[in-house]
Structure formats: C-alpha cells, structure tokens
Write a protein that holds these residues in place. Structure first.
Motif, mmCIF file in Angstrom:
data_model
loop_
_atom_site.group_PDB
_atom_site.id
_atom_site.type_symbol
_atom_site.label_atom_id
_atom_site.label_comp_id
_atom_site.label_asym_id
_atom_site.label_seq_id
_atom_site.Cartn_x
_atom_site.Cartn_y
_atom_site.Cartn_z
ATOM 1 N N ASN A 77 -5.790 -6.337 22.940
ATOM 2 C CA ASN A 77 -5.655 -6.645 24.336
ATOM 3 C C ASN A 77 -5.114 -8.084 24.571
ATOM 4 O O ASN A 77 -5.410 -8.663 25.551
ATOM 5 N N ASP A 78 -4.154 -8.279 23.735
ATOM 6 C CA ASP A 78 -3.568 -9.565 23.872
ATOM 7 C C ASP A 78 -2.041 -9.390 24.408
ATOM 8 O O ASP A 78 -1.387 -10.486 24.384
ATOM 9 N N GLY A 79 -1.626 -8.264 24.548
ATOM 10 C CA GLY A 79 -0.371 -7.851 25.338
ATOM 11 C C GLY A 79 0.534 -7.805 24.243
ATOM 12 O O GLY A 79 1.885 -7.552 24.725
ATOM 13 N N LEU A 80 0.385 -7.729 22.864
ATOM 14 C CA LEU A 80 1.138 -7.443 21.720
ATOM 15 C C LEU A 80 0.896 -6.289 20.958
ATOM 16 O O LEU A 80 -0.304 -6.092 20.903
ATOM 17 N N MET A 81 1.806 -5.582 20.476
ATOM 18 C CA MET A 81 1.660 -4.410 20.017
ATOM 19 C C MET A 81 1.121 -4.731 18.764
ATOM 20 O O MET A 81 1.737 -5.355 17.863
ATOM 21 N N ASP A 82 0.031 -3.966 18.009
ATOM 22 C CA ASP A 82 -0.338 -3.883 16.614
ATOM 23 C C ASP A 82 -0.197 -2.779 15.973
ATOM 24 O O ASP A 82 0.192 -1.422 16.668
ATOM 25 N N LEU A 83 -0.392 -2.667 14.550
ATOM 26 C CA LEU A 83 0.002 -1.442 13.933
ATOM 27 C C LEU A 83 -1.617 -0.960 13.004
ATOM 28 O O LEU A 83 -2.036 -2.018 12.381
ATOM 29 N N PHE A 84 -1.780 0.159 13.035
ATOM 30 C CA PHE A 84 -2.832 0.600 12.079
ATOM 31 C C PHE A 84 -2.068 1.545 11.126
ATOM 32 O O PHE A 84 -1.441 2.482 11.601
ATOM 33 N N VAL A 85 -2.131 1.204 9.774
ATOM 34 C CA VAL A 85 -1.278 2.055 8.829
ATOM 35 C C VAL A 85 -2.509 2.529 8.031
ATOM 36 O O VAL A 85 -3.291 1.876 7.448
ATOM 37 N N ALA A 86 -2.398 3.903 7.808
ATOM 38 C CA ALA A 86 -3.243 4.474 6.844
ATOM 39 C C ALA A 86 -2.686 4.844 5.520
ATOM 40 O O ALA A 86 -1.482 5.019 5.411
ATOM 41 N N LYS A 87 -3.484 4.493 4.441
ATOM 42 C CA LYS A 87 -2.947 4.431 3.070
ATOM 43 C C LYS A 87 -3.808 5.144 2.093
ATOM 44 O O LYS A 87 -4.824 5.399 2.406
ATOM 45 N N THR A 88 -3.218 5.676 1.103
ATOM 46 C CA THR A 88 -4.155 6.284 0.064
ATOM 47 C C THR A 88 -4.451 5.222 -1.115
ATOM 48 O O THR A 88 -3.740 4.672 -1.544
ATOM 49 N N ARG A 89 -5.805 5.283 -1.377
ATOM 50 C CA ARG A 89 -6.182 4.408 -2.369
ATOM 51 C C ARG A 89 -6.189 3.147 -2.251
ATOM 52 O O ARG A 89 -6.381 2.326 -2.913
ATOM 53 N N TRP A 90 -5.522 2.822 -1.260
ATOM 54 C CA TRP A 90 -5.453 1.294 -0.849
ATOM 55 C C TRP A 90 -6.135 1.005 0.398
ATOM 56 O O TRP A 90 -6.390 2.095 1.338
ATOM 57 N N PRO A 91 -6.637 -0.229 0.851
ATOM 58 C CA PRO A 91 -7.483 -0.662 1.879
ATOM 59 C C PRO A 91 -6.429 -0.334 3.327
ATOM 60 O O PRO A 91 -5.425 -0.832 3.403
ATOM 61 N N THR A 92 -6.953 0.648 3.976
ATOM 62 C CA THR A 92 -6.253 0.875 5.271
ATOM 63 C C THR A 92 -6.451 -0.285 6.095
ATOM 64 O O THR A 92 -7.441 -0.939 6.075
ATOM 65 N N SER A 93 -5.264 -0.746 6.744
ATOM 66 C CA SER A 93 -5.205 -1.968 7.401
ATOM 67 C C SER A 93 -4.547 -2.046 8.693
ATOM 68 O O SER A 93 -3.772 -1.224 8.924
ATOM 69 N N PHE A 94 -5.176 -3.231 9.446
ATOM 70 C CA PHE A 94 -4.559 -3.260 10.816
ATOM 71 C C PHE A 94 -3.603 -4.358 10.561
ATOM 72 O O PHE A 94 -3.883 -5.347 9.738
ATOM 73 N N LEU A 95 -2.355 -4.247 11.154
ATOM 74 C CA LEU A 95 -1.396 -5.262 10.887
ATOM 75 C C LEU A 95 -1.234 -5.726 12.390
ATOM 76 O O LEU A 95 -0.779 -5.084 13.314
ATOM 77 N N SER A 96 -1.711 -7.101 12.765
ATOM 78 C CA SER A 96 -1.709 -7.393 14.114
ATOM 79 C C SER A 96 -0.815 -8.602 14.256
ATOM 80 O O SER A 96 -0.252 -9.382 13.391
ATOM 81 N N GLY B 142 0.715 -1.137 0.119
ATOM 82 C CA GLY B 142 -0.027 0.078 -0.109
ATOM 83 C C GLY B 142 0.631 1.432 0.209
ATOM 84 O O GLY B 142 1.870 1.143 0.160
ATOM 85 N N LYS B 143 0.267 2.324 -0.116
ATOM 86 C CA LYS B 143 0.917 3.479 -0.269
ATOM 87 C C LYS B 143 0.666 4.329 1.028
ATOM 88 O O LYS B 143 0.125 5.008 1.412
ATOM 89 N N ALA B 144 1.669 3.907 2.195
ATOM 90 C CA ALA B 144 1.424 4.373 3.552
ATOM 91 C C ALA B 144 1.785 5.568 3.756
ATOM 92 O O ALA B 144 2.691 6.064 3.283
ATOM 93 N N TRP B 145 0.768 6.357 4.570
ATOM 94 C CA TRP B 145 0.800 7.787 4.772
ATOM 95 C C TRP B 145 1.136 7.944 6.239
ATOM 96 O O TRP B 145 1.514 9.060 6.756
ATOM 97 N N GLY B 146 0.797 7.250 7.086
ATOM 98 C CA GLY B 146 0.707 7.425 8.452
ATOM 99 C C GLY B 146 0.496 6.146 9.333
ATOM 100 O O GLY B 146 -0.035 5.037 8.776
ATOM 101 N N VAL B 147 0.911 6.077 10.433
ATOM 102 C CA VAL B 147 0.941 4.769 11.221
ATOM 103 C C VAL B 147 0.812 5.154 12.760
ATOM 104 O O VAL B 147 1.487 6.241 13.366
ATOM 105 N N VAL B 148 0.087 4.306 13.510
ATOM 106 C CA VAL B 148 -0.176 4.358 15.033
ATOM 107 C C VAL B 148 0.109 3.016 15.495
ATOM 108 O O VAL B 148 -0.223 1.970 15.042
ATOM 109 N N ALA B 149 0.755 2.885 16.673
ATOM 110 C CA ALA B 149 0.850 1.338 16.954
ATOM 111 C C ALA B 149 0.049 1.374 18.684
ATOM 112 O O ALA B 149 0.077 2.261 19.351
ATOM 113 N N ALA B 150 -0.564 0.358 18.676
ATOM 114 C CA ALA B 150 -1.600 0.090 19.972
ATOM 115 C C ALA B 150 -1.837 -1.183 20.032
ATOM 116 O O ALA B 150 -1.789 -2.163 19.018
#
Length: 382
Positions: free
Chosen positions: A284-303, A272-280
C-alpha cells in the motif's frame, strides 16, 4: 505502524476478507472433489441441497468447439507437459465478454499438419459464441503458453500479448474487430520459453508496462533423457534438470515500443523458473509490486523500491515464501481476478489428497507450499 497492522489485508474490511477466504476454500475444495476424486472435502459456504454455483455448458450449446493439443511425442519434450492459458476480454467494447483460447503450435520440435491455431470467440449475447479468429487475425500458430490482456497504447481497446515457447506475440487491437501483429516493432518477442505475463504500470507514468515470466533454458537440442536407462523407457523430465531463464521487465516508451529494463533490478538477478505472476500494491505504498511463482525456487515478491529509484526501474526482492526441499512449486493466495491450473499433476491419489489439504490451508496462512512431488500449482483469487 500499529502492532496488529497486516499489510496483506489492508484496505479490505473484515467482512470482505472473510468472504474472499471462504470463496477460495470453496473453489479449491470443489476442484479437489470434482477433478481428482478427493471425497469428503467440505465446500465452504455450500448449503445442503443447494444447486452448484456453476454448470457445464456443452460445446453443442455454446458453439465453442476449439480443442487444445499438447503435441505429446515419444521424445517427451518438456513443453508438452504444460497446458495453455485463456482470457476473457471485451475486444470490441460491446459490453459483453469474449473469449481467447491459446493452443500449441509449430516450434522446433513440433510441426502439426494441419497447423494448429488459437481461437477468439465473439459473445453473441445469447449464451453462444462465434469463432472470429481468422477475421480478427489472432490465430498465432506458435507453441502457446498463455495470454495477457491490456490496453498498452491507451486507445480504449484491449490488446493481447501471447506468451509462447520460442517467440511471443503482441497483437494490437485496431478497434474495428481486427488485430495487427506488432511484435517486431514493439520489441516484445522475448525469445525463449515465456510462460506467462502481466501488464501493470510499475512507474506510475500512466502507461502499461509488461512483466514476462520465463521458465527454463530449453530447445530441441537440449532435450534430456529422463527414464530407465536399462529398459530405455522414457519419462518427462522435471524442471530441475534444466537451467532457469531470467524473467523480463519491459518499460512502455509511449510510442508503441518497449525497452527491457529488468536486468537493472532483482528481476534480472533472480534466476528462478518463473511460472506465473500477479501484480498488486502489496504494501500500500502506491507502487505496483509483483508476486512471481516459480518451480523448485523460492517463490518471491518483487517490490518496487523507493520512489526516487522508479525511473531506473529498480525492484528489490521483498519476501520469499518457505519452500520444500522437494520439486514442489509454491502456491499462493493473492487478491487478483485470475485462476489457472499449471504444472505437473500428482499421479498418486494419496499425494493428491495432501496437495488439496495443503491448498485449503491457504485461507489461514495466505502463503503455503505443496508437499506434492511433481505438484499441481494454482494462481487463484476472488
């Protein structure tokens, strides 16, 4: 799991959750009214006749005189369309927040004279700031995009990772008010167009790792003509005319170096054409995940995958938001302390109104997309 369990708000009381949503609605409504002239947009939580929560502090008062330059040119190179990021950090651990500002700079299509630079402003504790950029050694000078703050070596002082078009920079905080460029030693140059980044510990080893968003495959030689072929009038291209670039995940080796391990996971596969990201920790499984915002591509969570796979740095795409068929980047509400305006601002007041109305619906849907062509995207939080 209880039928009414909501992993998005787990850990928040109902009062906290509603307060967060109210703040988000007020924030976006305020942006629409003051920046884009969208009247009659209610500000949630505001009392009639009350003073606004923020006031503008002029440069003549604060001492922050730095100016961002976007390098606009007749050739209309795509990086010129983007603004740059900034960071609040206490770089000298005196208990007061300082400010780091990112500028454009020299690259393959731009060579400003005199050279541009980023700026680090020290908080004087009296409402004013002093430019300490040269003393601190963090001028950068490349075509800057954003900055991520994190103490990657655990010495108690925040370090800076500056994302840039061309080559990014890692500044190590020496603890005496200065920084050292350790990009080559660390292996974090991340060539290409790096838009933003986030420090987080994905494998729970106590050391901060780094996720780097990369946008599109672009350099001066790949600049495309977008405009009226008959008249020769040129416009800035939208991102869809360029190929996406893979984002990167760097594992902290604990010795000042990093190893790119994202290619072993969905991070390397999700072009994807990644534009921004936050980690959280989304689920609640004790492991950090990623939310990646993209342009014209499905914005996705990476767990993060099951714990037994952590050492192999495996991530899986957990969810993807709904997204429009048009060139609109996705918007998202996420529980992190971050706000940044990026992207292609709507040129029509009608579309702006629709954008802002879409943004206010975040408070009820948590995830949404904007119907706005060449839209403005936010990452925002309370």
């Amino acid at each position: 799991m209880p039928k009414d369990h909501n992993p998005w708000v787990s850990g928040l009381s109902r009062r906290q959750f509603l307060a967060n949503l109210g703040l988000g609605g007020a924030l976006f409504a305020g942006i629409s009214r003051h920046l884009y002239g969208v009247a009659d947009t209610p500000v949630l939580g505001a009392q009639p006749g009350s003073q606004p929560p923020f006031e503008q502090i002029l440069a003549s008062t604060s001492g922050i005189t730095w100016v961002h330059r976007n390098a606009r040119s007749p050739e209309m190179y795509l990086p010129e369309t983007t603004g740059a990021g900034c960071a609040f950090l206490d770089y000298d651990n005196d208990g007061w927040m300082d400010i780091y500002l990112v500028n454009s700079g020299k690259c393959d299509f731009y060579d400003p004279k005199p050279p541009l630079r980023n700026a680090l402003y020290h908080n004087n504790r009296n409402g004013t700031f002093t430019d300490v950029t040269d003393k601190a050694g963090v001028a950068a000078g490349g075509y800057g995009m954003g900055v991520a703050v994190g103490d990657y070596d655990g010495d108690g002082f925040p370090d800076l990772y500056v994302t840039q078009y061309g080559r990014s920079i890692l500044y190590h905080n020496t603890g005496n008010g200065t920084f050292t460029d350790v990009t080559e030693k660390s292996g974090l140059a991340a060539p290409g167009w790096s838009s933003s980044a986030v420090w987080f510990d994905y494998d729970n080893d106590g050391r901060l790792d780094l996720f780097v968003c990369r946008f599109v495959d672009f350099d001066k030689s790949k600049n495309k003509f977008c405009g009226n072929a008959q008249t020769g009038d040129r416009y800035y291209c939208i991102p869809r005319v360029y190929d996406p670039a893979p984002s990167l995940l760097f594992h902290n080796n604990g010795d000042g170096t990093f190893t790119e391990v994202g290619h072993n996971s969905d991070i390397g596969k999700s072009m994807g054409k990644a534009w921004g990201v936050v980690a959280a920790d989304i689920n609640n499984d004790g492991l950090m995940d990623l939310f990646v915002a993209k342009t014209r591509w499905p914005t996705s969570f990476l767990s993060t995958a099951a714990r037994e796979n952590l050492k192999k740095s495996r991530f899986r795409r957990a969810w993807a938001t709904a997204w429009t068929a048009g060139p609109a980047p996705a918007l998202a509400w996420t529980p992190v302390i971050s706000i940044r305006t990026v992207g292609w601002i709507c040129s029509s007041p009608t579309w702006i109104r629709k954008c802002m109305l879409s943004i206010t619906t975040i408070t009820t849907r948590l995830l949404t997309t904007s119907p706005c062509p060449q839209a403005l995207a936010w990452s925002a939080a309370s």
